[in-house]
Scaffold this motif. Structure first.
Motif, PDB file in Angstrom:
ATOM      1  N   UNK A 175       0.814  -1.221   0.000  1.00 58.24           N
ATOM      2  CA  UNK A 175       0.000   0.000   0.000  1.00 58.24           C
ATOM      3  C   UNK A 175       0.849   1.274   0.000  1.00 58.24           C
ATOM      4  N   UNK A 176       2.177   1.116  -0.084  1.00 59.92           N
ATOM      5  CA  UNK A 176       3.063   2.283  -0.128  1.00 59.92           C
ATOM      6  C   UNK A 176       3.268   2.741  -1.582  1.00 59.92           C
ATOM      7  N   UNK A 177       3.516   4.034  -1.754  1.00 61.88           N
ATOM      8  CA  UNK A 177       3.691   4.608  -3.099  1.00 61.88           C
ATOM      9  C   UNK A 177       5.118   4.516  -3.606  1.00 61.88           C
ATOM     10  N   UNK A 178       6.081   4.352  -2.706  1.00 58.76           N
ATOM     11  CA  UNK A 178       7.490   4.343  -3.114  1.00 58.76           C
ATOM     12  C   UNK A 178       8.210   3.163  -2.473  1.00 58.76           C
ATOM     13  N   UNK A 179       9.288   2.668  -3.123  1.00 59.72           N
ATOM     14  CA  UNK A 179      10.043   1.547  -2.558  1.00 59.72           C
ATOM     15  C   UNK A 179      10.914   1.966  -1.380  1.00 59.72           C
ATOM     16  N   UNK A 180      11.370   0.973  -0.627  1.00 59.99           N
ATOM     17  CA  UNK A 180      12.264   1.204   0.500  1.00 59.99           C
ATOM     18  C   UNK A 180      13.704   1.296  -0.013  1.00 59.99           C
ATOM     19  N   UNK A 181      14.592   1.859   0.809  1.00 57.38           N
ATOM     20  CA  UNK A 181      16.011   1.874   0.415  1.00 57.38           C
ATOM     21  C   UNK A 181      16.565   0.455   0.276  1.00 57.38           C
ATOM     22  N   UNK A 182      17.548   0.303  -0.567  1.00 57.42           N
ATOM     23  CA  UNK A 182      18.176  -1.011  -0.795  1.00 57.42           C
ATOM     24  C   UNK A 182      18.822  -1.518   0.497  1.00 57.42           C
ATOM     25  N   UNK A 183      18.668  -2.822   0.729  1.00 58.41           N
ATOM     26  CA  UNK A 183      19.236  -3.427   1.943  1.00 58.41           C
ATOM     27  C   UNK A 183      20.120  -4.610   1.564  1.00 58.41           C
ATOM     28  N   UNK A 184      21.046  -4.937   2.469  1.00 54.14           N
ATOM     29  CA  UNK A 184      21.893  -6.121   2.284  1.00 54.14           C
ATOM     30  C   UNK A 184      21.155  -7.377   2.769  1.00 54.14           C
ATOM     31  N   UNK A 185      21.551  -8.491   2.212  1.00 52.35           N
ATOM     32  CA  UNK A 185      20.964  -9.760   2.644  1.00 52.35           C
ATOM     33  C   UNK A 185      21.249 -10.082   4.095  1.00 52.35           C
ATOM     34  N   UNK A 186      22.298  -9.478   4.650  1.00 52.58           N
ATOM     35  CA  UNK A 186      22.618  -9.693   6.069  1.00 52.58           C
ATOM     36  C   UNK A 186      21.568  -9.079   7.000  1.00 52.58           C
ATOM     37  N   UNK A 187      20.772  -8.144   6.480  1.00 49.09           N
ATOM     38  CA  UNK A 187      19.748  -7.490   7.289  1.00 49.09           C
ATOM     39  C   UNK A 187      18.451  -8.292   7.357  1.00 49.09           C
ATOM     40  N   UNK A 188      18.361  -9.334   6.553  1.00 43.02           N
ATOM     41  CA  UNK A 188      17.114 -10.103   6.489  1.00 43.02           C
ATOM     42  C   UNK A 188      17.013 -11.055   7.681  1.00 43.02           C
ATOM     43  N   UNK A 189      15.857 -11.083   8.288  1.00 43.29           N
ATOM     44  CA  UNK A 189      15.583 -11.998   9.401  1.00 43.29           C
ATOM     45  C   UNK A 189      14.920 -13.271   8.892  1.00 43.29           C
ATOM     46  N   UNK A 190      13.961 -13.126   8.010  1.00 39.23           N
ATOM     47  CA  UNK A 190      13.289 -14.314   7.479  1.00 39.23           C
ATOM     48  C   UNK A 190      12.110 -13.957   6.605  1.00 39.23           C
ATOM     49  N   UNK A 191      11.431 -15.003   6.126  1.00 41.58           N
ATOM     50  CA  UNK A 191      10.251 -14.839   5.278  1.00 41.58           C
ATOM     51  C   UNK A 191       8.979 -14.998   6.103  1.00 41.58           C
ATOM     52  N   UNK A 192       7.999 -14.170   5.771  1.00 38.88           N
ATOM     53  CA  UNK A 192       6.693 -14.281   6.416  1.00 38.88           C
ATOM     54  C   UNK A 192       5.972 -15.506   5.857  1.00 38.88           C
ATOM     55  N   UNK A 193       5.513 -16.399   6.769  1.00 37.41           N
ATOM     56  CA  UNK A 193       4.870 -17.636   6.340  1.00 37.41           C
ATOM     57  C   UNK A 193       3.388 -17.692   6.724  1.00 37.41           C
ATOM     58  N   UNK A 194       3.003 -16.888   7.715  1.00 39.67           N
ATOM     59  CA  UNK A 194       1.622 -16.965   8.185  1.00 39.67           C
ATOM     60  C   UNK A 194       1.273 -15.701   8.954  1.00 39.67           C
ATOM     61  N   UNK A 195      -0.021 -15.387   8.966  1.00 44.37           N
ATOM     62  CA  UNK A 195      -0.496 -14.238   9.749  1.00 44.37           C
ATOM     63  C   UNK A 195      -1.759 -14.627  10.505  1.00 44.37           C
ATOM     64  N   UNK A 196      -1.895 -14.084  11.717  1.00 41.97           N
ATOM     65  CA  UNK A 196      -3.058 -14.351  12.565  1.00 41.97           C
ATOM     66  C   UNK A 196      -3.811 -13.028  12.737  1.00 41.97           C
ATOM     67  N   UNK A 197      -5.010 -12.924  12.143  1.00 44.14           N
ATOM     68  CA  UNK A 197      -5.747 -11.655  12.230  1.00 44.14           C
ATOM     69  C   UNK A 197      -6.071 -11.269  13.668  1.00 44.14           C
ATOM     70  N   UNK A 198      -5.823 -10.014  13.995  1.00 39.90           N
ATOM     71  CA  UNK A 198      -6.158  -9.394  15.281  1.00 39.90           C
ATOM     72  C   UNK A 198      -5.418  -9.990  16.483  1.00 39.90           C
ATOM     73  N   UNK A 199      -4.528 -10.943  16.256  1.00 35.95           N
ATOM     74  CA  UNK A 199      -3.794 -11.539  17.384  1.00 35.95           C
ATOM     75  C   UNK A 199      -2.852 -10.526  18.034  1.00 35.95           C
ATOM     76  N   UNK A 200      -2.300  -9.626  17.247  1.00 36.42           N
ATOM     77  CA  UNK A 200      -1.425  -8.591  17.793  1.00 36.42           C
ATOM     78  C   UNK A 200      -2.159  -7.677  18.758  1.00 36.42           C
TER      79      UNK A 200
END
Length: 258
Positions: A175-200
């Protein structure tokens, strides 16, 4: 001639009576043996039933203990997990994050894996080499602010060049209009695999109301205990009804025989 016939008739009748008495005694013996066999079978059946009942009671007790231990562990673990102030929680290689913004709300029909503010996302630890375009990843945008995390979709993957060992990535919120700044692969924590609605939102509510959360967990535990006891009582009442019916049938059969 008449006398001879009378004698032969008396001899024949005597033989018949003797055979009848023999047959009657044999039938009585057969009945006794059958009754003895039936009694032995019934006694063996009773013994087997008693053994099976003992085994079932032991199994049910063990299952009850296991059930309550699992519930206590789950409730205790979930409570400690929820009240923890650490944002980067890890369980068996999976991390849990509360979503704070709507940067990944669905805006197009072809988009998949979207989520909104108030949801909870589950992220699996992943090597940067395994990340591809279209994946939703969680990363640290700035190494100086290690407690800040973003979860956006990969729109570009830049393979390593020269002395670089890991690829670089460009991400953007759906939903953002512009991309984020480029990041290194070392900054990655992981891939999102699942979401739980309203659990947060629920986790946030628990953090802000710890005493209320404790009361809720105890009430939930008691509710499970009450429901379990209710079903056990219903099973006992059913068994008692069956026993009473059997006893009534036996009494009726005895009265009929009399």
């Amino acid at each position: 001639m008449a006398k001879k016939r009378k004698k032969s008739d008396s001899l024949g009748s005597a033989k018949k009576n003797h055979q009848n008495t023999k047959g009657g005694s044999q039938s009585k013996d057969n009945k006794k043996s059958l009754n003895n066999k039936n009694k032995q079978k019934s006694s063996k059946g009773k013994k087997r039933r008693s053994v099976n009942k003992q085994k079932n009671t032991m199994i049910t007790k063990l299952m009850d203990v296991m059930f309550f231990l699992i519930i206590v562990a789950m409730l205790g673990g979930s409570f400690l997990f929820m009240i923890s102030q650490k944002e980067d929680k890890t369980v068996a290689g999976y991390r849990f994050y509360d979503v704070l913004t709507n940067s990944m709300v669905k805006t197009k029909s072809g988009q998949k894996g979207n989520f909104a503010a108030g949801d909870m996302i589950i992220v699996k630890s992943t090597k940067s080499e395994d990340v591809k375009v279209g994946d939703i990843i969680t990363f640290v945008p700035n190494k100086e602010a290690k407690d800040t995390f973003l979860t956006h979709r990969v729109i570009k993957k830049i393979e390593p060049k020269g002395d670089e060992k890991v690829p670089h990535f460009v991400t953007q919120g759906d939903s953002n209009n512009s991309p984020d700044p480029e990041i290194s692969g070392n900054n990655i924590i992981g891939k999102k695999v699942f979401s739980i609605p309203k659990a947060g939102s629920i986790v946030k509510l628990i953090r802000e109301n710890i005493l209320l959360s404790i009361v809720f967990i105890v009430a939930l535990f008691l509710l499970v205990f009450i429901i379990k006891g209710y079903f056990e009582e219903s099973e006992v009442s059913k068994k008692s009804k069956k026993v009473s019916k059997k006893s009534r049938r036996k009494s009726n059969e005895k009265s009929k025989k009399k």
